[in-house]
Every structure is written in C-alpha cells, then in structure tokens.
Design a protein around this motif. Structure first.
Motif, PDB file in Angstrom:
ATOM      1  N   ALA A   1      85.245  28.198  13.052  1.00 54.26           N
ATOM      2  CA  ALA A   1      85.822  27.764  14.324  1.00 54.26           C
ATOM      3  C   ALA A   1      85.113  28.447  15.499  1.00 54.26           C
TER       4      ALA A   1
ATOM      5  N   GLY B   1      87.540  24.589  15.970  1.00 52.60           N
ATOM      6  CA  GLY B   1      86.494  24.864  16.953  1.00 52.60           C
ATOM      7  C   GLY B   1      86.272  23.691  17.895  1.00 52.60           C
TER       8      GLY B   1
ATOM      9  N   TYR C   1      82.937  26.527  18.275  1.00 57.34           N
ATOM     10  CA  TYR C   1      83.378  26.665  19.669  1.00 57.34           C
ATOM     11  C   TYR C   1      82.260  27.213  20.558  1.00 57.34           C
TER      12      TYR C   1
END
Length: 190
Positions: free
Chosen positions: A41, A126, A45
């Motif tokens: 994630a 993410g 991100y």
C-alpha cells in the motif's frame, strides 16, 4: 457426571481438560500478512503521489508527451468524476466510497494470513489512498478535489497509477476468489 462436565466445560473442569486435549484448541495459522499489505500500500501510494506531483509540476498546462507514438501519451487531466470522467457531480460520494473502502480493508487486515490477499488488498488500499488524497487536498476544495490523471492510451480513458493499482488489486481478488483462497489463508472448494 465428570464426563458430562468435560463435554460441556463446567467451571470445575475448565483447567484440567485444556492441558489434556491441546489438539482441540485452534492452532495459529502463521504470521499475519499485515506488514506485506502495508508495504504494498505504501509503495503504491508513494508512486502515485510522486507521479502526480511530477505531472502537476512538469506537464500541467503543456502539450502532451508522446511516449509510444500515437498509442500512448502523457497528458495532464483533472478528473472530478469517477472512471471515464463519469459522475462529475458526485465527487463527494466518490470520496466517501474511497474512505469506506479504506476502513473495510483495515478491518479485514486483522484476519489476513494470505500473502496474495495481502498484495491485492495493499494495491487497493494504496490506490484508494492516492485518489482520496487528491479528492481531499486538490482544488476546487476539500472532499471535492479533482484527481490528477495522466496516462492516456489511444482510444481509452486517461488514468493514473492509483487507478492502475485499484484495477490490478481487483483483478487479483477475483482470481483468488475463483481459486477458492480466502483472506485467512484457507482454501475452499465449491
């Protein structure tokens, strides 16, 4: 009487039978895969956030860049709607949906013992965080911000890395579900 107490587990027999029958207690299934989910994630991100910052700084307000002839170009587009630019009037609803998805993934992580599911949920988390960041912090205002899209294949919608992570995570979840693998690591045959 003692046999009935051991079957129903009365207070008199609770300590003695636990030591005698360890095979009846649920066994741990291995380490939870929360760390893998969080790493995936965070990576999704940060890649999304960094690419959007680069696009806003270097490409917004400029001519698109052809990457692969006419097949693929980078073009800065602000998208207040959902996929394919639909639902521009419902930006706040998409913001709420993203927030709910994030909460559901965090709650599901407590029961996560499968690495493939950790990867899939990490991609979803993410991607959802990436687009939610745009919706919260980009203009025209809080919870109404337009998402920065920039990957523009020929004859297709413009999207970003968060959208790619969400789609890849969703496809992986479908494949895992068809194979019968649950987030807790168990496999079922239907």
């Amino acid at each position: 009487m003692a046999e009935a107490e051991s079957v129903i587990g009365t207070p008199d027999s609770s300590g003695a039978d636990e030591a005698a029958a360890p095979e009846e207690r649920p066994q741990p299934k291995g380490k939870r895969k929360i760390a893998a989910l969080l790493v995936v994630a965070l990576l999704a991100y940060l890649l999304d956030l960094g690419s959007k910052m680069l696009v806003v700084a270097k490409l917004e307000g400029r001519q698109p860049i052809n990457v692969i002839g006419d097949l693929l170009r980078f073009e800065a587009v602000r998208n207040p709607g959902a996929a394919f630019g639909m639902g521009e009037a419902f930006t706040i609803i998409f913001t709420c949906i993203a927030a709910v998805v994030i909460v559901v993934i965090i709650r599901l992580a407590r029961k996560l013992y499968s690495l493939p599911w950790a990867i899939a949920l990490g991609l979803l988390l993410g991607g959802a965080l990436g687009n939610l960041t745009d919706r919260i912090f980009r203009s025209p205002g809080v919870f109404e911000g337009a998402v920065v899209d920039f990957i523009a294949p020929a004859h297709f919608a413009v999207f970003n890395l968060a959208d790619s992570a969400i789609v890849c995570g969703g496809i992986l979840i479908v494949l895992l579900s068809f194979r019968g693998l649950d987030p807790d690591g168990t496999v079922h045959k239907d």
